[in-house]
Design a protein around this motif. Structure first.
Motif, PDB file in Angstrom:
ATOM      1  N   ARG A  93       0.811  -1.434  -0.105  1.00 38.86           N
ATOM      2  CA  ARG A  93      -0.264   0.067   0.003  1.00 38.86           C
ATOM      3  C   ARG A  93       0.891   1.348  -0.007  1.00 38.86           C
ATOM      4  NH1 ARG A  93      -2.164   3.156   3.984  1.00 38.86           N
ATOM      5  NH2 ARG A  93      -3.980   4.401   3.278  1.00 38.86           N
ATOM      6  N   ILE A  97       1.093   4.368  -2.766  1.00 40.15           N
ATOM      7  CA  ILE A  97       0.885   5.732  -2.307  1.00 40.15           C
ATOM      8  C   ILE A  97       1.929   6.691  -3.027  1.00 40.15           C
ATOM      9  CG2 ILE A  97       0.713   7.435  -0.430  1.00 40.15           C
ATOM     10  CD1 ILE A  97      -0.733   5.494   1.276  1.00 40.15           C
ATOM     11  N   ILE A 101       2.165   9.586  -5.729  1.00 42.58           N
ATOM     12  CA  ILE A 101       2.713  10.924  -5.484  1.00 42.58           C
ATOM     13  C   ILE A 101       3.385  11.397  -6.711  1.00 42.58           C
ATOM     14  CG2 ILE A 101       4.530  12.071  -4.407  1.00 42.58           C
ATOM     15  CD1 ILE A 101       3.625  11.037  -1.593  1.00 42.58           C
ATOM     16  N   TYR A 107       0.727  15.378 -12.685  1.00 39.86           N
ATOM     17  CA  TYR A 107      -0.528  15.917 -12.913  1.00 39.86           C
ATOM     18  C   TYR A 107      -0.302  17.417 -12.694  1.00 39.86           C
ATOM     19  CZ  TYR A 107      -5.272  17.261 -12.300  1.00 39.86           C
ATOM     20  OH  TYR A 107      -6.660  17.921 -11.994  1.00 39.86           O
ATOM     21  N   LYS A 116     -10.282  11.017 -11.244  1.00 40.79           N
ATOM     22  CA  LYS A 116     -10.703  11.157  -9.697  1.00 40.79           C
ATOM     23  C   LYS A 116     -10.357   9.738  -8.755  1.00 40.79           C
ATOM     24  CE  LYS A 116     -12.791  15.110  -9.523  1.00 40.79           C
ATOM     25  NZ  LYS A 116     -12.075  15.424 -10.892  1.00 40.79           N
ATOM     26  N   MET A 119      -6.868   9.288  -7.942  1.00 40.11           N
ATOM     27  CA  MET A 119      -6.199  10.093  -7.115  1.00 40.11           C
ATOM     28  C   MET A 119      -6.309   9.404  -5.713  1.00 40.11           C
ATOM     29  SD  MET A 119      -7.744  13.875  -7.330  1.00 40.11           S
ATOM     30  CE  MET A 119      -7.355  14.886  -8.740  1.00 40.11           C
ATOM     31  N   PHE A 120      -7.320   8.472  -5.338  1.00 39.06           N
ATOM     32  CA  PHE A 120      -7.782   7.961  -4.206  1.00 39.06           C
ATOM     33  C   PHE A 120      -7.415   6.646  -3.940  1.00 39.06           C
ATOM     34  CE2 PHE A 120      -9.088  12.109  -2.383  1.00 39.06           C
ATOM     35  CZ  PHE A 120      -9.502  12.736  -3.493  1.00 39.06           C
ATOM     36  N   PHE A 123      -5.113   4.950  -1.115  1.00 38.81           N
ATOM     37  CA  PHE A 123      -5.393   5.162   0.210  1.00 38.81           C
ATOM     38  C   PHE A 123      -6.390   4.058   0.893  1.00 38.81           C
ATOM     39  CE2 PHE A 123      -3.154   9.083   0.916  1.00 38.81           C
ATOM     40  CZ  PHE A 123      -3.359   9.798  -0.247  1.00 38.81           C
TER      41      PHE A 123
ATOM     42  N   ALA B  12     -13.569   9.870  -2.655  1.00 40.79           N
ATOM     43  CA  ALA B  12     -12.225   9.957  -1.716  1.00 40.79           C
ATOM     44  C   ALA B  12     -12.044   8.721  -0.750  1.00 40.79           C
ATOM     45  CB  ALA B  12     -12.398  11.464  -0.876  1.00 40.79           C
ATOM     46  N   GLU B  47      -9.268  17.790  -5.284  1.00 40.23           N
ATOM     47  CA  GLU B  47      -7.711  17.950  -5.241  1.00 40.23           C
ATOM     48  C   GLU B  47      -7.088  18.056  -3.726  1.00 40.23           C
ATOM     49  OE1 GLU B  47      -7.424  19.106  -9.908  1.00 40.23           O
ATOM     50  OE2 GLU B  47      -6.340  20.249  -8.443  1.00 40.23           O
ATOM     51  N   LEU B  49      -8.620  17.423  -1.154  1.00 41.23           N
ATOM     52  CA  LEU B  49      -8.716  16.304  -0.236  1.00 41.23           C
ATOM     53  C   LEU B  49      -7.622  15.295  -0.484  1.00 41.23           C
ATOM     54  CD1 LEU B  49     -12.494  15.274  -0.237  1.00 41.23           C
ATOM     55  CD2 LEU B  49     -11.196  15.750   1.620  1.00 41.23           C
ATOM     56  N   GLN B  50      -7.284  15.320  -1.561  1.00 37.38           N
ATOM     57  CA  GLN B  50      -6.288  14.375  -1.827  1.00 37.38           C
ATOM     58  C   GLN B  50      -5.154  14.521  -1.135  1.00 37.38           C
ATOM     59  OE1 GLN B  50      -3.987  14.363  -5.268  1.00 37.38           O
ATOM     60  NE2 GLN B  50      -3.792  12.037  -5.330  1.00 37.38           N
ATOM     61  N   GLN B  51      -4.680  15.842  -1.097  1.00 37.39           N
ATOM     62  CA  GLN B  51      -3.572  16.593  -0.298  1.00 37.39           C
ATOM     63  C   GLN B  51      -3.756  16.126   1.186  1.00 37.39           C
ATOM     64  OE1 GLN B  51      -0.763  17.828  -1.436  1.00 37.39           O
ATOM     65  NE2 GLN B  51      -1.688  17.474  -3.631  1.00 37.39           N
ATOM     66  N   LEU B  53      -5.532  13.676   2.309  1.00 32.80           N
ATOM     67  CA  LEU B  53      -5.185  12.444   2.776  1.00 32.80           C
ATOM     68  C   LEU B  53      -3.613  11.983   2.664  1.00 32.80           C
ATOM     69  CD1 LEU B  53      -8.161  10.364   0.960  1.00 32.80           C
ATOM     70  CD2 LEU B  53      -8.029  11.386   3.298  1.00 32.80           C
ATOM     71  N   PHE B  54      -2.962  12.563   2.155  1.00 31.25           N
ATOM     72  CA  PHE B  54      -1.713  12.506   2.018  1.00 31.25           C
ATOM     73  C   PHE B  54      -1.022  12.896   3.490  1.00 31.25           C
ATOM     74  CE2 PHE B  54      -0.398  10.692  -1.776  1.00 31.25           C
ATOM     75  CZ  PHE B  54      -0.733  11.617  -3.039  1.00 31.25           C
ATOM     76  N   GLU B  57      -2.189  10.517   5.911  1.00 32.56           N
ATOM     77  CA  GLU B  57      -1.356   9.010   5.957  1.00 32.56           C
ATOM     78  C   GLU B  57      -0.006   9.230   6.461  1.00 32.56           C
ATOM     79  OE1 GLU B  57      -2.494   6.480   4.305  1.00 32.56           O
ATOM     80  OE2 GLU B  57      -0.833   5.239   5.174  1.00 32.56           O
TER      81      GLU B  57
END
Lengths: 258, 258
Positions: A93, A97, A101, A107, A116, A119-120, A123, B12, B47, B49-51, B53-54, B57
């Motif tokens: 996992r 991730i 990145i 992107y 979309k 993107m996720f 996770f 997400a 986008e 939201l993705q940040q 989640l990073f 994490e």
DNA sequence: ATAAACTATGACGTAACGTTAGTGTCAAGA
DNA sequence: TCTTGACACTAACGTTACGTCATAGTTTAT
């Protein structure tokens, strides 16, 4: 050799407060204490702490960890192997991730497109959670439960839709009866009769339900959230009431056999 | 394109409750809403939201994440590169834990010895935490603060022990004075004079403290736990009081310059 | 029009400690 | 023996990031 609490905390790399908490929680209780009440941790306690940290690393709750570790059939070797599997999944996992990145950087710099979903998805914890649950479930089925599961699978595989409905309605009826007696004591005769019927129904419809298995099942009704949730849908508090009733039933049956 | 909350949550892979929470917390607020009050999330929100989640994490708190992400100088590219570094460290740690499992299995099977230190060192998070803190600190010093830091280093490097003592005592005196005025308003003249002296003292002893830097420093006093903790040792609540006083001082100075 | 699905806000509960307060114990040094 | 600093205890409130539930409004499909 015995260690006082600061030594133990330093060795394990956790806080004193955590050790207090683990003691109070019943997860890692020191094997002895000094005359003045100081906790004294043994080598065995230290090793147990290591096990706890493995479980913690893998996302198991303290409650789950406690149930697994404090079970007298806890198999360290097997647990460690399972941990390794899980860790490899976590590692995979992480790789995803990291890859995500790189993709996100491309992107942002306008080189590539990124959907979309892309993107996720890295996770996502589903696979890891599934494995955790599988391991926990397997552990809880250590005794007759794993045999019971196999037997249950075999027996129910041949059920028709009509038979299923019949089995479920009978189950529902028994639970309903017990729910209606909830203002009485779990030891009440009517409750105990219904509990006996429930045990009988399990044996007839699912698997041979020994007293031992039945008692464990009662525990599961309050410790396994899915059970609790489903049973308490009938009436709040029913799972707990039922557990107590089952314990009394099993004790009485054991007593009557002596 | 706009997404309603369930769509967003599904995309997400997080719960609706989480999105509510992030909105309320100011971490990810939807850019618009429907006439009936439904949250409408844009592509840009997704986008963001993705940040988030990073950062999640990697173990950053929501508060930290919020401060970093909502800063107008937030550099996505740089953040992602930093994330990658951190993730590689986490991966290394995972490898060490896996190795530790192998070692533990050997120990259990009686093949090898295993010291107490070896049992636990793989769980250590120090390196990762240090990196997190470093990144957070660097981010908070985005503006003049990074220049201020360099200047501060240069200036203080030449201080003698005596000079240090002098500088510290003067600082302590100013803080003490302000603490004694805490039952007054932060806008009180005496407070404002002391705040001005504090700014002056920073410029003379540490680095050129512009109004902008001073205001940011005031914010740090309440958002950076180390500052808050140290200042509040003088008197509970002083950090907060001081922040307010600094804000008022800076606004007044700005106003007097128009 | 209706019912089911969706959305909102409010608020209490949870897990796993962190922090603080107050007090007892231990060990070393004077 | 006394003192002091380090260490240990219990109790209890606080923190963080939601999960869960209740109630009520809105949307969508039949």
């Amino acid at each position: 050799m015995n260690y006082k609490i600061k030594e133990t905390a330093d060795i394990a790399g956790i806080s004193i407060r955590t050790l207090h908490h683990y003691d109070q929680f019943g997860l890692v209780k020191p094997e002895s204490s000094s005359p003045s009440g100081y906790r004294l941790y043994s080598d065995r306690d230290i090793e147990k702490l290591q096990q706890v940290l493995f479980f913690k690393e893998l996302g198991f709750s303290l409650k789950e960890t406690k149930e697994i570790i404090n079970d007298k059939s806890f198999d360290k070797n097997k647990a460690l192997k399972n941990h390794k599997e899980l860790l490899l999944k976590k590692k995979k996992r992480l790789d995803e991730i990291i890859y995500s990145i790189d993709k996100t950087i491309e992107y942002i710099e306008g080189d590539k497109e990124m959907g979309k979903i892309e993107m996720f998805k890295a996770f996502n914890m589903d696979e890891i959670k599934k494995h955790q649950e599988k391991y926990f479930k397997e552990t809880k089925q250590k005794y007759g439960e794993s045999n019971a599961y196999a037997e249950c699978e075999k027996k129910t595989a041949q059920y028709s839709e009509y038979k299923w409905k019949e089995v479920m309605e009978k189950a529902s009826g028994i639970f309903q009866r017990i729910a209606e007696c909830m203002e009485k004591s779990p030891a009440d005769e009517e409750v105990q009769i219904a509990v006996g019927q429930w045990k009988q129904h399990i044996t007839e419809s699912f698997y041979n339900c020994t007293l031992e298995t039945f008692r464990s099942l009662g525990d599961l009704y309050v410790t396994d959230r899915r059970f609790t949730k489903n049973i308490d849908k009938i009436k709040p508090g029913l799972a707990c009431f039922l557990k107590d009733a089952i314990h009394i039933y099993c004790s009485n049956q054991i007593y009557s056999k002596i």
